[in-house]
Design a protein around this motif. Sequence first.
Motif, short mmCIF file in Angstrom:
data_model
loop_
_atom_site.label_atom_id
_atom_site.label_comp_id
_atom_site.label_asym_id
_atom_site.label_seq_id
_atom_site.Cartn_x
_atom_site.Cartn_y
_atom_site.Cartn_z
N GLY A 53 0.76 -1.23 0.00
CA GLY A 53 0.00 0.00 0.00
C GLY A 53 0.79 1.29 0.00
N PRO A 54 0.11 2.41 0.23
CA PRO A 54 0.74 3.73 0.08
C PRO A 54 1.97 3.95 0.95
CG PRO A 54 -1.64 3.94 0.22
CD PRO A 54 -1.32 2.52 0.54
N GLN A 55 1.94 3.42 2.19
CA GLN A 55 3.07 3.59 3.10
C GLN A 55 3.91 2.32 3.24
OE1 GLN A 55 3.76 6.65 4.22
NE2 GLN A 55 1.96 7.28 3.04
N ARG A 56 3.61 1.32 2.43
CA ARG A 56 4.39 0.07 2.38
C ARG A 56 4.34 -0.70 3.71
NH1 ARG A 56 6.97 4.27 0.05
NH2 ARG A 56 8.06 4.74 1.99
N ASP A 57 3.22 -0.55 4.45
CA ASP A 57 3.16 -1.18 5.76
C ASP A 57 1.85 -1.89 6.05
OD1 ASP A 57 1.50 1.01 5.96
OD2 ASP A 57 2.59 1.98 7.61
N GLY A 58 0.98 -2.01 5.03
CA GLY A 58 -0.29 -2.69 5.21
C GLY A 58 -1.37 -1.86 5.86
N VAL A 59 -1.10 -0.59 6.15
CA VAL A 59 -2.09 0.27 6.78
C VAL A 59 -2.92 0.96 5.70
CG1 VAL A 59 -2.47 2.27 8.27
CG2 VAL A 59 -0.66 0.62 8.82
N VAL A 60 -4.23 0.77 5.77
CA VAL A 60 -5.16 1.33 4.80
C VAL A 60 -5.54 2.74 5.22
CG1 VAL A 60 -7.40 1.03 3.68
CG2 VAL A 60 -6.04 -0.98 4.32
N PRO A 61 -5.46 3.71 4.31
CA PRO A 61 -5.92 5.06 4.66
C PRO A 61 -7.38 5.02 5.13
CG PRO A 61 -4.70 5.09 2.59
CD PRO A 61 -4.88 3.64 2.96
N PRO A 239 12.51 -5.06 0.30
CA PRO A 239 13.01 -3.92 1.06
C PRO A 239 11.88 -2.91 1.27
CG PRO A 239 13.65 -3.70 -1.22
CD PRO A 239 12.95 -5.02 -1.11
N THR A 240 12.07 -2.02 2.21
CA THR A 240 11.15 -0.90 2.39
C THR A 240 11.95 0.35 2.72
OG1 THR A 240 9.10 -0.21 3.46
CG2 THR A 240 10.78 -1.18 4.89
N VAL A 241 11.36 1.50 2.52
CA VAL A 241 11.99 2.77 2.88
C VAL A 241 11.07 3.49 3.85
CG1 VAL A 241 12.78 5.02 2.06
CG2 VAL A 241 13.23 2.96 0.70
N ALA A 242 11.64 3.97 4.95
CA ALA A 242 10.87 4.71 5.95
C ALA A 242 11.77 5.76 6.58
CB ALA A 242 10.32 3.78 7.03
N ASN A 243 11.14 6.83 7.03
CA ASN A 243 11.88 7.84 7.77
C ASN A 243 11.84 7.47 9.25
OD1 ASN A 243 12.08 10.61 9.34
ND2 ASN A 243 13.00 10.93 7.32
N LEU A 250 16.63 2.66 4.22
CA LEU A 250 16.27 1.48 3.44
C LEU A 250 16.47 0.28 4.34
CD1 LEU A 250 15.63 -0.01 0.75
CD2 LEU A 250 18.08 0.09 0.25
N LEU A 251 15.39 -0.45 4.64
CA LEU A 251 15.43 -1.51 5.64
C LEU A 251 15.08 -2.84 5.00
CD1 LEU A 251 13.42 0.52 8.27
CD2 LEU A 251 15.86 0.00 8.44
N ILE A 252 15.79 -3.89 5.46
CA ILE A 252 15.50 -5.23 4.96
C ILE A 252 15.93 -6.25 6.01
CG2 ILE A 252 17.74 -5.45 3.75
CD1 ILE A 252 16.17 -7.01 1.55
N SER A 253 15.16 -7.33 6.12
CA SER A 253 15.54 -8.44 6.99
C SER A 253 16.05 -9.59 6.14
CB SER A 253 14.33 -8.89 7.83
OG SER A 253 13.31 -9.40 7.00
N GLY A 254 16.60 -10.59 6.82
CA GLY A 254 17.15 -11.76 6.14
C GLY A 254 18.66 -11.80 6.22
N CYS A 255 19.22 -12.98 5.89
CA CYS A 255 20.66 -13.18 5.96
C CYS A 255 21.15 -13.00 7.41
CB CYS A 255 21.42 -12.28 5.00
SG CYS A 255 20.91 -12.46 3.28
N THR A 282 8.16 -8.23 5.12
CA THR A 282 8.76 -6.91 4.95
C THR A 282 8.80 -6.18 6.28
OG1 THR A 282 7.88 -6.81 2.70
CG2 THR A 282 8.56 -4.73 3.68
N VAL A 283 9.92 -5.55 6.58
CA VAL A 283 10.08 -4.75 7.80
C VAL A 283 9.02 -3.65 7.82
CG1 VAL A 283 11.63 -3.15 8.99
CG2 VAL A 283 12.55 -5.22 7.92
N ILE A 284 8.49 -3.36 9.03
CA ILE A 284 7.60 -2.22 9.20
C ILE A 284 8.16 -1.31 10.29
CG2 ILE A 284 5.56 -3.46 8.42
CD1 ILE A 284 4.67 -3.57 11.39
N THR A 285 7.67 -0.08 10.33
CA THR A 285 8.13 0.88 11.33
C THR A 285 6.93 1.61 11.93
OG1 THR A 285 8.38 2.73 9.77
CG2 THR A 285 10.26 1.24 10.02
N SER A 286 7.15 2.15 13.11
CA SER A 286 6.17 3.01 13.75
C SER A 286 6.92 4.00 14.61
CB SER A 286 5.20 2.19 14.60
OG SER A 286 4.25 3.01 15.24
#
Length: 436
Positions: A53-61, A239-243, A250-255, A282-286
């Motif tokens: 979705g819009p924020q790459r985190d599964g949260v629906v506006p 990967p995902t990008v978040a402030n 740029l955040l990613i899990s694995g390895c 995919t990594v998420i942030t809050s």
Amino acid sequence: MKRVLLLTLIPLLLVGGCGRKNPVEEISPEKSNVKVVDVAVDETKLLWPAWRGPQRDGVVPDQPLLTQWGEEENVLWRTKVPGRGHSSPIVVADSIYLATAIQDQQKQQVLAFDRATGQPKWTTDVHTGGFPSERAVHHKATHANGTLACDGVRLYTAFLNNDAIIATALDLDGNIVWQREIGKFVSKFGYAPSPVLYKSLVIFAADNMGGGYLAAVDGETGEIAWRVARGNLSSYSSPTVANVGGRDQLLISGCDAVASFDPATGEKRWSTRGTAEATCGTVITSGDRIYASGGYPDKETVCLSADGEKLWSVRTKVYEPSLVINNNRLFAVSDDGVAYCWDADSGDVVWRERLGGNFSASPIVCNDVVYVSNLAGKTFVFKNENDSFKLISTNKLGDDTYASPAVADSQIFLRIGVDKGTKRHEQLVCLGSETP
């Protein structure tokens, strides 16, 4: 993946290609001379423009969203999707876009549908031929796992083809604008990650046992802006990008780690050991906190600070589905069908509930309500009410659901499988209230 790559919990012994190594030629921004610039986009058209979705985190506006449907109830339209894929739908303006693969013809395609009617608009063959061997792709996976990303001007995707990851940009009429091999790929179970956009860049992950990497290309030209090596382990997360912590990460899990990079340059900022060797979510942030889970062979869900300090950790594995957060409650559904709710600050379990079935799709949350589909085609709708699990509905549609939903203008779009075995085929379904 959903951009989702579907894995069992026990690795398969693959004999083909296991010994091949492809040393990664790293490319710096200074070497490429590709400039990263801000890109003006029309946010009103980018309704669900990428994986999660819009924020790459599964949260629906915030919007009204139905919670009940069935084979006929609240189905506005359904249309046939050729081939097979776990690519989730994206919604841009009046169109829905998907990737798919036609196994017998060895075609990897991008499809467009009319959002109002479900009628096909166009089909573009991105690749013909070049599929990996059957033993190099897990039996649950497909040759079109990754979800498209769109900036309102172009669609971006990547496929495993001819033992390499090939990125492609298409315009919104389905014409191929450019193609670029971003690196070689030695497949253990196939390729899964979805691209993520950052300013004028499109960023791809390709962790693989032959030599993994992250690579960013210029969205307009396809020129590689930077590429950094990631080691020789197979993992499947996007990967995902978040402030976070006042800077873009740029955040990613694995390895065996959660890692942060500068999305403009590819420079590694920090890496914290954790999760697992192989992850899919995919990594998420809050706020200034980062959450990740995995995988195989280790079991861990973690919360990290903006600088990668591990704040809490629990020995719970959420492998294929991604996490989602709402009102300081972290939600997950494990592959074997257990829903979890944690206190996002402390990691304390608020509740856990067995939903039943197996899961690969990732949950979404809208107005405190969580939606998630299992592999039998059931979508569970539930919420956290006074720190207790409340089931709102269980909705059956089709016979399987691997892809994750998209949401736009109070409508839900699901890619589902219908029938079993050789009769199985896929559909794209639009769900919404039939009354104003």
